[in-house]
Design a protein around this motif. Structure first.
Motif, PDB file in Angstrom:
ATOM      1  N   MET A 296    -101.336  23.661 -18.347  1.00 25.20           N
ATOM      2  CA  MET A 296    -101.063  22.964 -17.088  1.00 25.20           C
ATOM      3  C   MET A 296    -101.164  23.922 -15.905  1.00 25.20           C
ATOM      4  O   MET A 296    -101.671  23.561 -14.834  1.00 25.20           O
ATOM      5  CB  MET A 296     -99.662  22.341 -17.148  1.00 25.20           C
ATOM      6  N   GLU A 297    -100.703  25.155 -16.114  1.00 19.29           N
ATOM      7  CA  GLU A 297    -100.789  26.156 -15.045  1.00 19.29           C
ATOM      8  C   GLU A 297    -102.255  26.460 -14.715  1.00 19.29           C
ATOM      9  O   GLU A 297    -102.643  26.513 -13.545  1.00 19.29           O
ATOM     10  CB  GLU A 297    -100.065  27.432 -15.484  1.00 19.29           C
ATOM     11  N   ARG A 298    -103.060  26.642 -15.760  1.00 19.77           N
ATOM     12  CA  ARG A 298    -104.481  26.939 -15.554  1.00 19.77           C
ATOM     13  C   ARG A 298    -105.191  25.761 -14.869  1.00 19.77           C
ATOM     14  O   ARG A 298    -106.037  25.951 -13.989  1.00 19.77           O
ATOM     15  CB  ARG A 298    -105.123  27.244 -16.911  1.00 19.77           C
ATOM     16  N   PHE A 299    -104.820  24.550 -15.254  1.00 19.95           N
ATOM     17  CA  PHE A 299    -105.420  23.340 -14.681  1.00 19.95           C
ATOM     18  C   PHE A 299    -105.110  23.238 -13.184  1.00 19.95           C
ATOM     19  O   PHE A 299    -106.012  23.036 -12.358  1.00 19.95           O
ATOM     20  CB  PHE A 299    -104.886  22.121 -15.438  1.00 19.95           C
ATOM     21  N   LEU A 300    -103.835  23.416 -12.820  1.00 17.80           N
ATOM     22  CA  LEU A 300    -103.439  23.285 -11.414  1.00 17.80           C
ATOM     23  C   LEU A 300    -104.001  24.407 -10.547  1.00 17.80           C
ATOM     24  O   LEU A 300    -104.483  24.172  -9.440  1.00 17.80           O
ATOM     25  CB  LEU A 300    -101.912  23.262 -11.302  1.00 17.80           C
ATOM     26  N   LEU A 301    -103.957  25.638 -11.060  1.00 21.21           N
ATOM     27  CA  LEU A 301    -104.483  26.764 -10.276  1.00 21.21           C
ATOM     28  C   LEU A 301    -105.996  26.664 -10.125  1.00 21.21           C
ATOM     29  O   LEU A 301    -106.557  27.070  -9.099  1.00 21.21           O
ATOM     30  CB  LEU A 301    -104.094  28.092 -10.939  1.00 21.21           C
ATOM     31  N   GLY A 302    -106.679  26.109 -11.138  1.00 24.87           N
ATOM     32  CA  GLY A 302    -108.114  25.895 -11.030  1.00 24.87           C
ATOM     33  C   GLY A 302    -108.459  24.876  -9.960  1.00 24.87           C
ATOM     34  O   GLY A 302    -109.392  25.060  -9.175  1.00 24.87           O
ATOM     35  N   LEU A 303    -107.671  23.787  -9.896  1.00 25.07           N
ATOM     36  CA  LEU A 303    -107.866  22.791  -8.846  1.00 25.07           C
ATOM     37  C   LEU A 303    -107.554  23.365  -7.463  1.00 25.07           C
ATOM     38  O   LEU A 303    -108.222  23.069  -6.476  1.00 25.07           O
ATOM     39  CB  LEU A 303    -106.958  21.584  -9.102  1.00 25.07           C
TER      40      LEU A 303
END
Length: 318
Positions: A296-303
């Motif tokens: 979830m952290e990787r997903f949000l920071l990628g966005l």
């Protein structure tokens, strides 16, 4: 301008919510990371200000050593502890060093609300402020107005050993067996958070702290919000991500850094030389999708890289 804005946001967050009374003992939970280090610097500056808006609570610090489950050797753990102890001593505040292994010795009742819970009526914020001012006037201005009573090293001898000794090897092996028995990386993350909370709450209760401050940033709160939804913890969003977590009764957890983006904190620490200590992540064999928390952290920071308002939108929506 950036510094004034950063300082004002911290003080406005405390002033707007008004849950920390003057003269109250507050335990700052430090991990050594950017957010908690910036929070410590804000408290230091707030206590040293020669203005009427000076912070008026009595801070203490706690650092939980998690090196055993993070794959650090005994030598690396001792080095990290020595580094953190130097940083904690430099603040002049009472501090406590705890090891994650100590959580195994705690009773199961730690997370239950203790005596003096939130159901009992207490003094209003205004009454507490007036009482504190009256007390200060009676005691006089002998300290020159630069320090708070009880802000010395009264708790330090009990809370800090002469040297950062590690727990017994048998206790460390027991902790490692516990984490190895947990099958998924997501469950290990949850277990680590639970044990850490156990230790911090126990320290707060035994040392007489009524409040605990954590350094969770806006970015961290947004990640935790979506993670909780994915884990089926939606009913606990208010206490897990709000400014106040009062479910533990006699010890209240507050999050004064929840309005700050991780980028803001990084710039502040860089510009004003705030020392930080980065802990290694939990070891995992799966690098692609280690846990729901990391995913979830990787997903949000990628966005966030392509859409800069992603984190703030998730935070405000939550």
């Amino acid at each position: 301008c950036f510094r004034e804005y950063f300082v004002h946001k911290f003080r406005a967050m405390l002033g707007k919510n008004r849950v920390i009374f003057p003269g109250e003992k507050v335990l700052l939970a430090l991990s050594g990371g950017p957010a908690s280090s910036a929070m410590l610097r804000q408290v230091q500056e707030g206590l040293s200000r020669e203005t009427a808006k000076r912070l008026r609570f009595v801070p203490g610090l706690i650092y939980v050593d998690e090196g055993a489950v993070r794959g650090q050797s005994a030598a690396q753990r001792e080095q990290s502890l020595a580094h953190m102890k130097t940083l904690l001593q430099a603040t002049g505040f009472p501090y406590h060093l705890a090891h994650l292994e100590q959580a195994l010795e705690l009773p199961a009742s730690i997370l239950r609300p203790g005596l003096g819970g939130s159901s009992e009526p207490g003094p209003s914020y205004k009454e507490a402020v007036e009482g504190f001012i009256q007390q200060q006037r009676q005691e006089g201005d002998g300290d020159g107005g630069t320090s708070l009573p009880g802000l010395g090293t009264q708790d330090t001898p009990a809370g800090s050993p002469a040297a950062p000794h590690l727990p017994a090897t048998a206790r460390t092996q027991e902790l490692l067996r516990l984490f190895e028995a947990v099958e998924t990386p997501t469950a290990r993350e949850e277990l680590l958070q639970m044990l850490r909370t156990h230790l911090i709450l126990q320290t707060a209760r035994t040392r007489g702290y009524a409040k605990v401050m954590t350094g969770e940033s806006c970015t961290r709160v947004a990640v935790k919000l979506l993670t909780n939804l994915a884990l089926g913890r939606g009913a606990f969003l208010a206490v897990d991500t709000g400014f106040v977590d009062s479910r533990h009764g006699d010890v209240m957890v507050v999050r004064p850094m929840r309005e700050y983006m991780a980028k803001e904190i990084a710039f502040y620490n860089h510009f004003f030389d705030v020392p930080t200590v980065i802990a290694p992540p939990l070891p995992t064999k799966r690098r692609e999708k280690p846990s729901i928390h990391r995913l979830m952290e990787r997903f949000l920071l990628g966005l966030q890289e392509d859409f800069p308002s992603t984190i703030s939108t998730v935070y405000r929506y939550g």
